[in-house]
Design an enzyme around this catalytic site. Structure first.
Site, mmCIF file in Angstrom:
data_model
loop_
_atom_site.group_PDB
_atom_site.id
_atom_site.type_symbol
_atom_site.label_atom_id
_atom_site.label_comp_id
_atom_site.label_asym_id
_atom_site.label_seq_id
_atom_site.Cartn_x
_atom_site.Cartn_y
_atom_site.Cartn_z
ATOM 1 C CG ASP A 91 7.502 3.348 37.855
ATOM 2 O OD1 ASP A 91 7.215 2.219 38.284
ATOM 3 O OD2 ASP A 91 6.647 4.148 37.431
ATOM 4 C CG ASP A 93 4.218 0.529 35.361
ATOM 5 O OD1 ASP A 93 4.361 0.426 34.129
ATOM 6 O OD2 ASP A 93 3.746 1.528 35.906
ATOM 7 C CG ASP A 281 7.661 5.648 33.277
ATOM 8 O OD1 ASP A 281 7.996 6.302 32.264
ATOM 9 O OD2 ASP A 281 6.618 5.858 33.916
#
Lengths: 378, 330
Positions: A91, A93, A281
């Protein structure tokens, strides 16, 4: 009412567009956040028809599936679900990008894209995954998701996944370990890149950087670089792309009581990491029970699609043009902007919206409403 | 099987028919006698805290494993597996150095993908990260590997270590799948002898466990104190810290129930999961009682909190700290 109106637009999307279920849907836990209420988990759907019917009926604000495969995905207790394996998930972001709070949404997306490209390179070059294994999605929010589907990963436990995460984030390398490695190690993976970086650092040696690290010792260091180590000028030893550069600390430097290199190498490693790591992450990667956004569902806080992407298209992909559902492009809507100024480029159009009412394309209305800066005007 | 002296046939060892035939053969009693002798010696050496890693042939190893299951003493099981793990590592290292063909054959039979050419050994990265966990030292971290296209070039020592961990996993799986009633049936004629071994071991084990005495919190090393403080402060602990804490407390004699109570403070406490993990680490589920990692492993995982504790500078293992402090003359 507001929420219900947003839900109507989402329904329109789901009625006209199929979502893209993962493989073995019947082994996945499905979770969602409705427009009214909190997270619902432990749902199971046997096939595409069932889940389509459910999505059209419930119209979730956020829709997720488990990266894990379970024998009994519908059972509430994790231990009783019978874990069978899990995709490997990354992930990326804005939360993990340095300075993201000072960037615009578009800048954030660009920065996260850079990290995603780095990740994909490492996954292909070092880990040997192919385009068939790597499934890339725009998250619908502020980043990208990468799912690895491969027999090499399904059975990996959390600790093994943490090793992968550490590798991707170049976590845990330090000078004292590096200096003990044989030359050969620097022909592979991250360490090969590090060696290239060191070589370039010394090829284009920057006076100001050396001064900022060593202060008064700058001249001594420049003289040091002209000395000979193993029959080679030290500067040439550093610019040579092969071999272990750190070992000079235990030989030449130790013998001559020279300590400059520790600070310089520290600086080099820190900067190398900044330019080469992919900010993932890590808890997402290590979690073998994770719920992850459902491909082609809508992100409830933007109204953008969780869009599958071809790897070689990532560089050119502009989510603010291409993750907008067609159904939101066809209509216009009046909104009331609640903040002083809102600015965004979407669908190749630049919008600068001040406080008050505006007639805008529906996708801008949905986006601003979903992120909470506008109300719909009926 | 690679040589008749070396046990590597997992299918053979897991089959009750094979073990029954080997244990009760009238024409060849050697394997049975060797297995009994071996277990008796382990027990004897256990009393003196000595190792006994003798190479067993395939039949004797199989019989011994099944007999260990029947004896059903956690510490004896883990001692047996540890001894045979080291035997395995030595043997596999010998093969890697001297008999590549047999080494490749072993990996093939054990369903492990290993690629050997021109003396270079490559393994898939997923095998590496599945079995590197309990091996300390930076040379076993993925970041320091020669990895290209999903394959890692490993040296002889590395592959032997990794295969050793894989061996332990496989033997534990077989051990756990052995049916005790079936084992009892196979060793019917040796029941009284086995009972004697069990009684002897229980006696020795009780003596060994007593030596550490009651748990004394004031003698804990700084790392363990830090983990306990973090739990007290309702923080979640990293996996390796939990593992270290449980294996440490278990080693110094704390009961599983007391340990589970300690974990009630962590935010993600889940009784069933915690019980499972504690029972795994303490050997109830896994059959192996794990020891805490060495200080060097904790350091490389950022879990060392030695600060300027002078005793920490002299020791290599958290348990050493506890023992030194506990038995220091005041």
């Amino acid at each position: 009412m507001e929420k219900l109106e947003l839900r109507d637009y989402f329904r329109d999307y789901y009625v006209k567009n199929p979502i893209k279920p993962p493989d073995l849907l019947f082994q996945r836990e499905i979770g969602y956040i409705p427009f009214n209420g909190s997270m619902v988990r432990h749902r199971m759907y046997n096939n595409n028809i069932e889940i389509e019917r459910f999505v059209k009926k419930i119209v979730p604000r956020h829709l997720y599936y488990s990266s894990a495969y379970y024998r009994h995905p519908e059972i509430t207790r994790m231990q009783e679900k019978e874990w069978l394996g899990a995709e490997l998930i990354f992930d990326l972001d804005a939360d993990h990008i340095e300075g993201a709070n000072k960037m615009t949404y578009a800048q954030i997306l660009d920065e996260v894209k850079k990290h995603t490209l780095r990740l994909i390179n490492v996954l292909m070059d070092d880990f040997g995954f192919t385009e068939d294994n790597i499934h890339l999605y725009f998250s619908g929010g502020r980043g990208y998701h990468v799912h690895i589907e491969s027999d090499a990963v399904y059975q990996l436990d959390s600790d093994a996944r943490r090793e992968i995460g550490d590798y991707i984030r170049i976590e845990g390398i330090n000078i004292d370990d590096l200096k003990n490695l044989d030359d050969d190690f620097f022909n592979y993976g991250i360490l090969k890149k590090l060696n290239n970086y060191i070589s370039e650092f010394y090829e284009n040696i920057d006076e100001n950087i050396i001064k900022s690290i060593l202060g008064r010792n700058y001249n001594n260091y420049i003289n040091y670089l002209q000395k000979y180590f193993n029959g080679k000028k030290i500067i040439d030893f550093f610019t040579d792309k092969s071999g272990n550069k750190f070992k000079i600390m235990d030989s030449f430097d130790a013998k001559n009581k020279i300590t400059y290199n520790r600070d310089i190498f520290k600086y080099i490693i820190e900067n190398f990491k900044k330019g080469n790591l992919a900010e993932i992450d890590e808890p997402v990667t290590t979690d073998i029970h994770r719920l992850i956004r459902f491909p082609l569902s809508l992100h409830g806080k933007t109204g953008l699609m969780v869009k599958p992407l071809k790897i070689d298209y990532l560089r050119d992909f502009n989510p603010l043009n291409e993750a907008i559902p067609d159904v939101f492009k066809e209509k216009e809507k009046i909104i009331n902007i609640k903040i002083n100024k809102f600015e965004i480029a979407m669908n190749n159009e630049h919008f600068i919206l001040g406080n008050g009412e505006h007639k805008v394309p529906l996708y801008v209305a949905v986006f601003t409403n979903a992120i909470g800066v506008s109300d719909f005007v009926t | 099987m690679i040589t008749d002296k070396f046990f590597v046939d997992y299918d053979y060892v897991s089959s009750p028919e094979n073990i029954n035939t080997a244990a009760n053969s009238l024409s060849d009693r050697k394997p049975m006698l060797l297995a009994l002798e071996y277990i008796k010696n382990i027990v004897k050496k256990y009393a003196d805290k000595n190792r006994y890693n003798q190479v067993l042939d395939l039949k004797s190893f199989g019989i011994a494993l099944w007999m260990i299951k029947l004896i059903n003493q956690r510490n004896l099981t883990s001692r047996f597996i540890i001894e045979q793990r080291d035997v395995f590592e030595n043997e596999i290292l010998r093969l890697i150095k001297n008999d590549t063909e047999s080494f490749i054959d072993y990996c093939h039979r054990a369903k492990i993908n290993v690629f050997v050419s021109n003396n270079i050994i490559k393994i898939p990265f997923n095998f590496f990260i599945t079995y590197n966990k309990k091996i300390s030292g930076f040379k076993y971290r993925l970041i320091y590997q020669k990895m290209e296209n999903g394959l890692i070039i490993v040296d002889e020592g590395q592959i032997a270590h990794l295969l050793r961990e894989n061996f332990v996993e496989k033997i534990n799986i077989i051990y756990n799948s052995i049916n005790s009633d079936q084992a009892a049936q196979i060793f019917k004629s040796y029941q009284s002898e086995i009972n004697l071994i069990r009684d002897e071991f229980i006696k020795i084990n009780a003596k060994n466990e007593m030596k550490l005495g009651d748990v004394d919190f004031t003698k804990f090393p700084p790392c363990i104190i830090e983990y306990l403080n973090e739990i007290r402060d309702n923080q979640n602990l990293p996996h390796l810290a939990r593992f270290t804490l449980v294996s440490f407390l278990h080693s110094i004699g704390m009961s599983n129930a007391d340990m589970i109570n300690i974990f009630r403070n962590v935010p993600d406490f889940n009784e069933k999961m915690t019980t499972y993990q504690v029972e795994h680490i303490t050997g109830i589920i896994s059959g192996t009682e794990y020891s805490p990692p060495k200080c060097v492993t904790l350091r490389s995982n950022h879990l060392c909190y030695m600060d300027d504790d002078p005793l920490c500078r002299k020791i290599n293992h958290p348990l050493e700290y506890y023992k030194k402090k506990k038995f220091r003359k005041s």
